[in-house]
Write a protein that holds these residues in place. Structure first.
Motif, short mmCIF file in Angstrom:
data_model
loop_
_atom_site.label_atom_id
_atom_site.label_comp_id
_atom_site.label_asym_id
_atom_site.label_seq_id
_atom_site.Cartn_x
_atom_site.Cartn_y
_atom_site.Cartn_z
N ARG A 119 0.82 -1.20 0.00
CA ARG A 119 0.00 0.00 0.00
C ARG A 119 0.85 1.25 0.00
O ARG A 119 1.89 1.30 0.65
CB ARG A 119 -0.89 0.00 1.23
N LEU A 120 0.38 2.24 -0.70
CA LEU A 120 1.08 3.52 -0.74
C LEU A 120 0.11 4.63 -0.36
O LEU A 120 -0.92 4.81 -1.02
CB LEU A 120 1.64 3.77 -2.15
N ALA A 121 0.45 5.35 0.71
CA ALA A 121 -0.37 6.50 1.12
C ALA A 121 0.44 7.77 0.90
O ALA A 121 1.59 7.84 1.32
CB ALA A 121 -0.78 6.37 2.58
N VAL A 122 -0.15 8.73 0.23
CA VAL A 122 0.50 10.03 0.08
C VAL A 122 -0.22 10.98 1.03
O VAL A 122 -1.42 11.22 0.89
CB VAL A 122 0.41 10.55 -1.37
N ILE A 123 0.51 11.46 2.04
CA ILE A 123 -0.13 12.08 3.19
C ILE A 123 0.21 13.56 3.29
O ILE A 123 1.38 13.94 3.31
CB ILE A 123 0.31 11.37 4.49
N ALA B 258 -1.20 17.11 0.20
CA ALA B 258 -0.34 16.28 -0.64
C ALA B 258 -0.62 16.48 -2.13
O ALA B 258 0.20 16.13 -2.98
CB ALA B 258 -0.54 14.81 -0.27
N GLY B 259 -1.78 17.03 -2.45
CA GLY B 259 -2.18 17.16 -3.85
C GLY B 259 -1.95 18.53 -4.45
O GLY B 259 -2.22 18.74 -5.63
N ASP C 159 -1.58 -1.25 -10.50
CA ASP C 159 -2.36 -2.06 -9.55
C ASP C 159 -2.17 -1.62 -8.10
O ASP C 159 -2.83 -2.13 -7.19
CB ASP C 159 -1.92 -3.54 -9.62
N ILE C 160 -1.25 -0.71 -7.87
CA ILE C 160 -0.90 -0.35 -6.50
C ILE C 160 -2.12 0.19 -5.75
O ILE C 160 -2.99 0.85 -6.34
CB ILE C 160 0.26 0.68 -6.49
N ASP C 161 -2.19 -0.14 -4.48
CA ASP C 161 -3.27 0.36 -3.62
C ASP C 161 -2.87 1.76 -3.15
O ASP C 161 -2.13 1.90 -2.17
CB ASP C 161 -3.43 -0.62 -2.45
N LEU C 162 -3.34 2.77 -3.87
CA LEU C 162 -2.91 4.16 -3.62
C LEU C 162 -3.98 4.96 -2.88
O LEU C 162 -5.15 4.94 -3.27
CB LEU C 162 -2.62 4.84 -4.97
N THR C 163 -3.59 5.63 -1.82
CA THR C 163 -4.49 6.53 -1.10
C THR C 163 -3.85 7.91 -1.01
O THR C 163 -2.66 8.00 -0.73
CB THR C 163 -4.71 6.04 0.36
N VAL C 164 -4.62 8.94 -1.24
CA VAL C 164 -4.11 10.30 -1.01
C VAL C 164 -4.89 10.88 0.17
O VAL C 164 -6.12 10.84 0.20
CB VAL C 164 -4.28 11.19 -2.26
N VAL C 165 -4.15 11.38 1.16
CA VAL C 165 -4.78 11.95 2.35
C VAL C 165 -4.62 13.47 2.29
O VAL C 165 -3.50 13.97 2.35
CB VAL C 165 -4.13 11.40 3.63
N VAL D 273 -12.03 16.12 -2.73
CA VAL D 273 -12.38 15.47 -4.00
C VAL D 273 -11.11 15.08 -4.75
O VAL D 273 -10.97 13.95 -5.24
CB VAL D 273 -13.26 16.40 -4.86
N ALA D 274 -10.17 16.01 -4.85
CA ALA D 274 -8.93 15.76 -5.59
C ALA D 274 -8.21 14.53 -5.03
O ALA D 274 -7.72 13.68 -5.78
CB ALA D 274 -8.02 16.98 -5.53
N ALA D 275 -8.19 14.42 -3.70
CA ALA D 275 -7.47 13.30 -3.07
C ALA D 275 -8.09 11.95 -3.43
O ALA D 275 -7.40 10.94 -3.48
CB ALA D 275 -7.46 13.48 -1.54
N ARG D 276 -9.40 11.92 -3.71
CA ARG D 276 -10.07 10.65 -4.00
C ARG D 276 -9.77 10.14 -5.40
O ARG D 276 -10.11 9.01 -5.74
CB ARG D 276 -11.58 10.81 -3.86
N ILE D 277 -9.14 10.97 -6.23
CA ILE D 277 -9.05 10.64 -7.65
C ILE D 277 -7.62 10.70 -8.18
O ILE D 277 -7.36 10.32 -9.31
CB ILE D 277 -9.98 11.61 -8.43
N GLY D 278 -6.68 11.15 -7.35
CA GLY D 278 -5.29 11.29 -7.80
C GLY D 278 -4.75 12.64 -7.39
O GLY D 278 -4.65 12.93 -6.18
N ALA D 279 -4.45 13.49 -8.36
CA ALA D 279 -3.91 14.81 -8.04
C ALA D 279 -4.28 15.83 -9.13
O ALA D 279 -3.42 16.46 -9.72
CB ALA D 279 -2.40 14.75 -7.87
#
Lengths: 254, 254
Positions: free
Chosen positions: A4-8, A83-84, A105-111, B120-126
């Protein structure tokens, strides 16, 4: 099996502005990638490991973090603010798009986090109370002409402008040039807010009219907010003024 | 002796995205003013009192809250998202500027929050990874011509655009008109993200190309993000695509 990869987004830098979601995401990761000052904010457990890197190596850092996650590890990439917004989430997406197909396929989450302009605006009133934009002043990855075009388009259309990455040792003249260009389309009385380290112990917030704004009022930790012609300043006795942009606007050509 | 007034951003609507600072500010206040759905999110103690009001009465609500604080009470005005982005902080500043001079002595704090476009942006990438703007599509307090001018200026200069207040019962045609206008300056393939209730149980995120974007894909709880010509979509097997705007941009006329 990929991990898993989280961008926080860690927020502007004080504990009161880190979301519970970000705290949980940090607790769940074992390997941490990021620019050293952000990594230094983490209070890691003995089973967690930080890999700090320089500010300029975003894409390499993103790739390294993805590779680690693809090995099945739980990985975090940390950013200040959100992070975005001019930060690591875009670099991670770039790396995924350019990388081998299995990276998708990576399990990506942006926080998400509190981005600098929101923290600065809150300290001074509500300068972002109406239509606004955010522009990175760094010409490392885009031509200066494009930055200038965007600033003039935004100011001409009545947007409040938040400048990220206003100045650095290797980019000393850009902010002064931006003030010069904007002075041609905005009144000299337009309030400019220099918000340094908002919400941190070394916070310094300063408001000057555009005609007096100088590049040396900012450093790397500053977010600069330039008002629109609608933006108002309320003087207060014994307190800094309030700066806000009203919810109403009266016409295209003001 | 005046009391205290805190204008608090409660974030998009899930507990994981409310900052500790906002939680503390809520705990410290005794009287709460706000639009009912935001007031309903609070879990108040018996000694705390909520005064809910309708969405359209922002200025009256701001005045009432200030008057209460001027009597020495500890008062909070709550907003969803960030209090300073198309929300109550600007209304409070407007009320202070227009009110009696002693209102300027009020002890005012603004507590920032995660604003909708970041969630919203975080849920979809950047999608907000590079220069972007936020525009309120409500023409209740500004002329539609000005909104259109701003949208076209922003799109023409390569900004990603986040639309707040995209549609409501009394403003049914504005979003469709915005898509129409933007279609004249942006490729039909530009990704449009409809982010409804991001981070809440009823979340619904949808991505369509601009050529297929329709106003009825949004409701009052939606933040619409319209990409720039640089914004990219990464298809993924068995997962929604990632949408991001690269950190680099190549020229004024792309």
């Amino acid at each position: 099996m990929s991990g898993r990869l989280a961008v926080i987004g860690l927020g502007p830098g004080n504990a009161g502005q880190v979301t519970p979601e970000a705290i949980r995401a940090v607790a769940e990761a074992r390997f941490f990638y990021g620019y050293k000052p952000y990594i230094d904010r983490l209070d890691l457990r003995p089973d967690q490991q930080a890999i700090a890197s320089d500010n300029r190596e975003e894409l390499a850092r993103a790739r390294e973090a993805i590779e680690k996650a693809m090995k099945g590890e739980s990985v975090a990439v940390v950013s200040g603010g959100d992070a975005g917004v001019f930060a690591m989430a875009a670099a991670v997406c770039e790396a995924i798009e350019a990388g081998p197909p299995e990276w998708r396929d990576i399990d990506l989450t942006v926080v998400p986090g509190i981005t600098a302009m929101l923290a600065v605006a809150a300290r001074i009133g509500a300068p972002l109370g109406h239509d606004f934009c955010a522009v990175s002043l760094s010409d490392n990855l885009k031509p200066w002409d494009l930055i200038e075009l965007r600033l003039l388009a935004a100011a001409g259309a009545g947007f409040v402008i938040a400048l990220y990455n206003p100045i650095s040792k290797s980019r000393p003249w850009q902010l002064g040039r931006a003030f010069e260009g904007l002075s041609a389309v905005l009144p000299g009385t337009t309030p400019v807010i220099f918000g340094r380290a908002a919400g941190r112990p070394d916070e310094r917030i300063r408001i000057v009219p555009l005609a007096e704004a100088r590049a040396d009022m900012a450093d790397m930790a500053t977010c600069v907010i330039i008002g629109s012609p609608e933006t108002r300043t309320i003087p207060r006795d014994g307190k800094p003024p309030l700066v806000y942009t009203p919810r109403s606007a009266t016409g295209p050509s003001r």
